[in-house]
Scaffold this motif. Structure first.
Motif, mmCIF file in Angstrom:
data_model
loop_
_atom_site.group_PDB
_atom_site.id
_atom_site.type_symbol
_atom_site.label_atom_id
_atom_site.label_comp_id
_atom_site.label_asym_id
_atom_site.label_seq_id
_atom_site.Cartn_x
_atom_site.Cartn_y
_atom_site.Cartn_z
ATOM 1 N N GLU A 130 -2.968 -8.297 7.477
ATOM 2 C CA GLU A 130 -3.210 -7.146 6.611
ATOM 3 C C GLU A 130 -1.861 -6.571 6.197
ATOM 4 O OE1 GLU A 130 -6.745 -4.679 8.344
ATOM 5 O OE2 GLU A 130 -5.559 -5.545 9.992
ATOM 6 N N ILE A 131 -1.781 -6.123 4.944
ATOM 7 C CA ILE A 131 -0.538 -5.545 4.451
ATOM 8 C C ILE A 131 -0.863 -4.337 3.575
ATOM 9 C CG2 ILE A 131 -0.446 -7.259 2.587
ATOM 10 C CD1 ILE A 131 2.639 -7.018 2.688
ATOM 11 N N TYR A 132 -0.203 -3.240 3.863
ATOM 12 C CA TYR A 132 -0.312 -2.023 3.059
ATOM 13 C C TYR A 132 0.831 -2.028 2.058
ATOM 14 C CZ TYR A 132 -3.655 -0.054 6.410
ATOM 15 O OH TYR A 132 -4.757 0.182 7.198
ATOM 16 N N THR A 133 0.518 -1.811 0.787
ATOM 17 C CA THR A 133 1.533 -1.925 -0.259
ATOM 18 C C THR A 133 1.415 -0.825 -1.311
ATOM 19 O OG1 THR A 133 0.144 -3.282 -1.719
ATOM 20 C CG2 THR A 133 1.480 -4.452 -0.070
ATOM 21 N N LYS A 181 -3.807 6.857 7.110
ATOM 22 C CA LYS A 181 -4.459 5.853 7.949
ATOM 23 C C LYS A 181 -3.458 4.757 8.321
ATOM 24 C CE LYS A 181 -8.196 2.522 8.104
ATOM 25 N NZ LYS A 181 -9.300 1.882 7.418
ATOM 26 N N MET A 182 -2.667 4.324 7.331
ATOM 27 C CA MET A 182 -1.644 3.321 7.592
ATOM 28 C C MET A 182 -0.650 3.827 8.638
ATOM 29 S SD MET A 182 1.428 1.992 5.121
ATOM 30 C CE MET A 182 2.290 3.546 5.352
ATOM 31 N N ALA A 183 -0.189 5.062 8.469
ATOM 32 C CA ALA A 183 0.795 5.642 9.395
ATOM 33 C C ALA A 183 0.230 5.741 10.809
ATOM 34 C CB ALA A 183 1.242 7.009 8.894
ATOM 35 N N ARG A 206 5.667 5.526 7.622
ATOM 36 C CA ARG A 206 5.018 5.829 6.353
ATOM 37 C C ARG A 206 5.582 5.019 5.189
ATOM 38 N NH1 ARG A 206 1.696 9.930 6.183
ATOM 39 N NH2 ARG A 206 2.193 10.484 4.035
ATOM 40 N N SER A 207 6.589 4.205 5.451
ATOM 41 C CA SER A 207 7.157 3.377 4.388
ATOM 42 C C SER A 207 6.263 2.151 4.159
ATOM 43 C CB SER A 207 8.574 2.945 4.758
ATOM 44 O OG SER A 207 8.556 2.201 5.958
#
Length: 104
Positions: free
Chosen positions: A21-24, A59-61, A68-69
């Motif tokens: 999974e990747i947050y972008t 949610k990502m953080a 948060r980056s």
């Protein structure tokens, strides 16, 4: 499409078993670079595009120990880190072994 080239290029996407999974953000150069490495390895990943979505970023953080980056990358629900982190894993020869571990 050009799957016949995979063995010649040293790619073995059939061996990838991990859940990635990747947050972008859409225009983030680090996100693009991280996704290019995953693509090169033949990884099918889930992408969460969080441009302007503060709830998704929170949610990502939470998952990324407060980071948060973007990008933030997870392999089998384990936080890997960002672009530099995944490239470092690859350089050290540790990324492929993570990618071939089946998701639990």
């Amino acid at each position: 499409m050009l799957d016949f080239l995979n063995p010649i290029l040293g790619r073995h996407p059939e061996q990838i078993k991990a859940n990635v999974e990747i947050y972008t953000w859409q225009t983030c150069p680090f996100c693009i670079r991280a996704k290019m490495l995953l693509w090169w390895k033949g990884v099918k990943y889930t992408e969460y595009k969080i441009d302007g979505d503060e709830e998704a970023r929170n949610k990502m953080a939470d998952r990324a120990n407060g980071r948060r980056s973007v990008p933030q990358i997870f392999i089998n629900n384990q936080h890997i880190g960002g672009c530099d982190d995944i490239y470092q894993l690859d350089t050290q020869g540790n990324l492929d072994s993570l990618l071939t571990q089946p998701a639990v």
